[in-house]
Scaffold this active site. Structure first.
Site, mmCIF file in Angstrom:
data_model
loop_
_atom_site.group_PDB
_atom_site.id
_atom_site.type_symbol
_atom_site.label_atom_id
_atom_site.label_comp_id
_atom_site.label_asym_id
_atom_site.label_seq_id
_atom_site.Cartn_x
_atom_site.Cartn_y
_atom_site.Cartn_z
ATOM 1 N N ARG A 1 0.908 -1.119 0.138
ATOM 2 C CA ARG A 1 -0.042 -0.114 0.160
ATOM 3 C C ARG A 1 0.877 1.210 0.162
ATOM 4 O O ARG A 1 0.608 2.401 -0.457
ATOM 5 C CB ARG A 1 -0.993 0.041 1.186
ATOM 6 N N ILE B 1 -6.873 7.963 -0.392
ATOM 7 C CA ILE B 1 -6.680 6.611 -0.880
ATOM 8 C C ILE B 1 -7.520 5.784 0.254
ATOM 9 O O ILE B 1 -7.485 6.392 1.632
ATOM 10 C CB ILE B 1 -5.413 6.042 -0.414
ATOM 11 N N SER B 2 -8.669 5.089 0.124
ATOM 12 C CA SER B 2 -9.534 4.747 1.101
ATOM 13 C C SER B 2 -8.923 3.930 2.066
ATOM 14 O O SER B 2 -7.974 3.139 2.107
ATOM 15 C CB SER B 2 -10.543 3.694 0.593
ATOM 16 N N GLN B 3 -9.550 3.776 3.180
ATOM 17 C CA GLN B 3 -9.329 2.955 4.525
ATOM 18 C C GLN B 3 -9.085 1.673 4.147
ATOM 19 O O GLN B 3 -10.035 0.882 3.314
ATOM 20 C CB GLN B 3 -10.246 3.118 5.568
#
Length: 215
Positions: A37, A63-65
């Site tokens: 990530r 950027i999503s959880q």
């Protein structure tokens, strides 16, 4: 770009955390465990990469959880070879998860800078996808119908184009609500006239940008 033992250790910890929060699909957890990530974030913020939280990536986007990525992906029930439309490429992280699961992916981004950056990164990592710069609220008629559709931004309603471009038996996962809070919906297309809608609770996404999203 370096993916060290330290990074991999942090990912293992992250995966244990999201599993404890309820994610059960082993293929989804394995994809999260495998994908670096930190590659999808500015190197200056690398220490935030394996915290279970969203993080700004510029252009007013995030950027999503990781838990949210895993949650949406689990709802999508991805099978190898599924033709999937992703609305909102963003950093490219969600796309990487879908590709890791064997999807044939079409991903649309409305912000050119993010579109180009994600395309370059994912290609450099060996992922093959169809990258489209444009208005995701209109879907992608030229490649429809799709087995699955995933939307990674909050909309006030479900764009009709996305429902029309979904195969019978297909699944659409989309957060729907106002600009601050949405409900995660899983919509299954039973037949051309029948939709089954399931509500999976509250989430918070950036605003869906698109001509048909707010009409």
């Amino acid at each position: 770009m370096i993916d060290s033992y330290k990074h991999k250790g942090k990912r293992n910890t992250l995966v244990r955390g999201i599993a404890q929060k309820g994610i059960q699909a082993e293929n989804v957890l394995e994809a999260i465990r495998k994908i670096p990530r930190h590659f999808f974030m500015d190197s200056a913020f690398e220490e935030h990469a394996y915290q279970d939280k969203p993080f700004p990536i510029g252009e007013g986007q995030t950027i999503s959880q990781p838990y949210t990525v895993a949650f949406q992906t689990e709802l999508l029930q991805v099978q190898p070879g599924d033709k999937i439309l992703e609305i909102g490429t963003g950093s490219g992280y969600q796309a990487a998860v879908l590709l890791e699961l064997g999807a044939k992916l079409y991903t649309i981004e409305t912000v050119r800078k993010l579109h180009l950056k994600a395309q370059k990164l994912l290609t450099s990592l060996g992922y093959k996808a169809n990258f489209i710069f444009g208005d995701g609220s209109k879907g992608l008629t030229s490649a429809a119908p799709f087995d699955k559709i995933i939307v990674t931004a909050g909309a006030p309603h479900v764009p009709k184009a996305l429902l029309q471009q979904l195969k019978v038996g297909g699944i659409l996962v989309i957060p729907v609500g106002d600009e601050r809070n949405q409900r995660m919906l899983k919509i299954t297309k039973i037949d051309e006239k029948t939709l089954e809608e399931e509500d999976y609770g509250g989430f918070c996404f950036v605003k869906f940008k698109g001509e048909d999203a707010w009409q």
